[in-house]
Design a protein around this motif. Sequence first.
Motif, PDB file in Angstrom:
ATOM      1  N   GLY A 273       0.804  -1.210   0.000  1.00  0.00           N
ATOM      2  CA  GLY A 273       0.000   0.000   0.000  1.00  0.00           C
ATOM      3  C   GLY A 273       0.838   1.261   0.000  1.00  0.00           C
ATOM      4  N   SER A 274       2.121   1.168   0.366  1.00  0.00           N
ATOM      5  CA  SER A 274       2.992   2.342   0.339  1.00  0.00           C
ATOM      6  C   SER A 274       3.323   2.705  -1.107  1.00  0.00           C
ATOM      7  CB  SER A 274       4.275   2.075   1.118  1.00  0.00           C
ATOM      8  OG  SER A 274       5.054   1.092   0.454  1.00  0.00           O
ATOM      9  N   LEU A 275       3.856   3.905  -1.306  1.00  0.00           N
ATOM     10  CA  LEU A 275       4.156   4.366  -2.657  1.00  0.00           C
ATOM     11  C   LEU A 275       5.231   3.513  -3.323  1.00  0.00           C
ATOM     12  CD1 LEU A 275       4.064   8.244  -2.180  1.00  0.00           C
ATOM     13  CD2 LEU A 275       2.375   6.811  -3.314  1.00  0.00           C
ATOM     14  N   THR A 276       6.293   3.158  -2.582  1.00  0.00           N
ATOM     15  CA  THR A 276       7.338   2.354  -3.208  1.00  0.00           C
ATOM     16  C   THR A 276       6.840   0.950  -3.526  1.00  0.00           C
ATOM     17  OG1 THR A 276       8.295   1.498  -1.135  1.00  0.00           O
ATOM     18  CG2 THR A 276       9.139   3.609  -1.959  1.00  0.00           C
ATOM     19  N   TYR A 277       5.929   0.449  -2.714  1.00  0.00           N
ATOM     20  CA  TYR A 277       5.368  -0.877  -2.993  1.00  0.00           C
ATOM     21  C   TYR A 277       4.535  -0.830  -4.272  1.00  0.00           C
ATOM     22  CZ  TYR A 277       3.032  -5.359  -2.300  1.00  0.00           C
ATOM     23  OH  TYR A 277       2.564  -6.641  -2.467  1.00  0.00           O
ATOM     24  N   GLU A 278       3.720   0.224  -4.414  1.00  0.00           N
ATOM     25  CA  GLU A 278       2.826   0.314  -5.557  1.00  0.00           C
ATOM     26  C   GLU A 278       3.564   0.614  -6.855  1.00  0.00           C
ATOM     27  OE1 GLU A 278      -0.440  -0.346  -5.627  1.00  0.00           O
ATOM     28  OE2 GLU A 278      -0.239  -0.975  -3.544  1.00  0.00           O
ATOM     29  N   TYR A 279       4.634   1.433  -6.784  1.00  0.00           N
ATOM     30  CA  TYR A 279       5.267   1.909  -8.012  1.00  0.00           C
ATOM     31  C   TYR A 279       6.676   1.373  -8.246  1.00  0.00           C
ATOM     32  CZ  TYR A 279       1.275   4.966  -8.216  1.00  0.00           C
ATOM     33  OH  TYR A 279      -0.014   5.433  -8.281  1.00  0.00           O
ATOM     34  N   ILE A 280       7.216   0.557  -7.327  1.00  0.00           N
ATOM     35  CA  ILE A 280       8.509  -0.082  -7.557  1.00  0.00           C
ATOM     36  C   ILE A 280       8.399  -1.590  -7.370  1.00  0.00           C
ATOM     37  CG2 ILE A 280      10.893  -0.294  -6.759  1.00  0.00           C
ATOM     38  CD1 ILE A 280      10.882   2.648  -6.105  1.00  0.00           C
ATOM     39  N   GLN A 281       7.961  -2.010  -6.176  1.00  0.00           N
ATOM     40  CA  GLN A 281       7.895  -3.438  -5.885  1.00  0.00           C
ATOM     41  C   GLN A 281       7.018  -4.181  -6.893  1.00  0.00           C
ATOM     42  OE1 GLN A 281       9.624  -4.647  -3.072  1.00  0.00           O
ATOM     43  NE2 GLN A 281       9.274  -6.673  -3.928  1.00  0.00           N
ATOM     44  N   ARG A 282       5.891  -3.597  -7.241  1.00  0.00           N
ATOM     45  CA  ARG A 282       4.964  -4.272  -8.150  1.00  0.00           C
ATOM     46  C   ARG A 282       5.430  -4.231  -9.603  1.00  0.00           C
ATOM     47  NH1 ARG A 282      -1.111  -2.583  -6.613  1.00  0.00           N
ATOM     48  NH2 ARG A 282      -1.466  -3.908  -8.433  1.00  0.00           N
TER      49      ARG A 282
END
Length: 407
Positions: A273-282
Motif C-alpha cells: 500500500g505504500s508508494l514504493t510498494y505500488e510503483y517499484i515493488q509491483r
Amino acid sequence: MKLLHQLFFLFCWIAFCLQQYYCTDIQCFEGPNFWCLNQTTESLCNFTNKTIGLCGYSNKRCQVKTGDSFCKSLPPAQQQSPFEFDGGITNADEDLFSYYVLSLYWPPSSCPKIYNETLDLLRYFCSPYTDIGQPGSERLVLHGVWPTFATKGNYQGWPQFCSAKDADWSKCHINGNLCPWKNTTSNEFTQGDYENCLSIENIQQCLVNATNVLLPEQERLKRLAPGYLGTRNLFINHEWTKHGSCCSSIFGNNISNYLAHMLDLVDMVTRPGSLTYEYIQRYSGEKIGIDYLVAMLNQTAIINCNSKCELEEVWMCVNRDETTGLPTRLIPCPSGARNTSDSCKKARCEYVFVPLRNQSQQILPNDDHTSSNLTLFLFIILIIILLKYVFFLSASCYEFLKIVTSQ
C-alpha cells in the motif's frame, strides 16, 4: 548629543543584524547556486581543522586558496563541472543538518546471487539474507538514514564521522590513522579497507556492541535490513560511525534507538500500500519511466541507476522534526539534492529497470525488443527454407547420379 547616541545605537544594531545574517552557520550551506570551500566559507562555516571527506564538484568561479582540503586544487583553476558538490564534512557540528535521507537499495542489482563471505566481505550491502530465496532478496531494504545539509541551490553535502558526547567518531574516518596501512599505498587504501582493518585489529573506539543491538531486531533485519547481519558487523559499524554519530544526541546517543527508528521508516515506506510498494515493488522485472516514477512518489524520492539503467537505490527525503529532531514523515526532496544526486540522469536513462535475480542476465527491455524478436523469427524461417532446398537438391543429385551409374 542624544541624536548621535541614537545613530550610534542604530548603526550597532544594523551591524549586529548583518553579522547574524552573514555569519550564521546555517546560511553557509544554502547556496545560491554554487558552493566551495575557500577562506570565506571556512570562516563562515567554522570549518577550521575539518576534513572534506569526498572530493566533489565545485563551481569554476570558486578558487581554493587556503586549506586546500577541498579537491586539492592546483593551477590552473579547478576544471570540475560547475554547480555541483557532493561530499561529506568530517566532524561537522550536529545541529547544522536540516533533513534526513532514507537510503534503500535493491539487492538484485547490488548483491551476488549467493553471498561469499570471503570474496564479498567489503560489499557492505550483502549478507546471506540477500541470497536468492531469502527474505531480504527481492525488496527494497535499508542502506541507512543520513543527516543532510540544507540546500537552496545545487550544493549537496552531509556531516560525517562526528564527535558525540560519549565518543570522538571522527577517528573512524580514514584520516583518523587508528589502523596501519599495511602493504599498500594511501591511494589504494579506501575507507572500506580502513574500516575492515579497524575490525580485524579490534579497534574498540570505532566498533559497536552489535550483538546487543542486532539480536533483538534480528527477524526484522532479515527482511528490512539484511546487510546489517553481514560478517563482522561492518555495515552497522559504518552506518553508525559515519552517519549516526552526526545525529546521535537526537537518538539519546543510543545505537539501538537509531536502528529501531531506521527499521520503522523502512517498514513505513515499503509495506503493501505504500508508494514504493505500488510503483517499484509491483514493477519488479519491468521498466518504469523515471519522470513518471518520481511524480508518483510525490517528489519525495531520488532514483539511482547503474550504467545499465537498472535500479540501484531509492533515496527518500524525510523531515527533521522541529521539536524532537527525529525523522517522522516524507518531504519533497530539495532541488539541489536532486540535481547533484540524479545518477539516472547522468547515465542518460529515461527508464529504470527493476531487475529480479532470475533475470539478472536479461537484456534491459527497449522499444526495439519486439522488432529484434521478429528479425530472429524471420531469420529462422529463412534458414528452414534454405535447408529444405538443400535437401531437395541433394535428393535430386542423388537420383541423377543413381541413374547415371546404372547406365
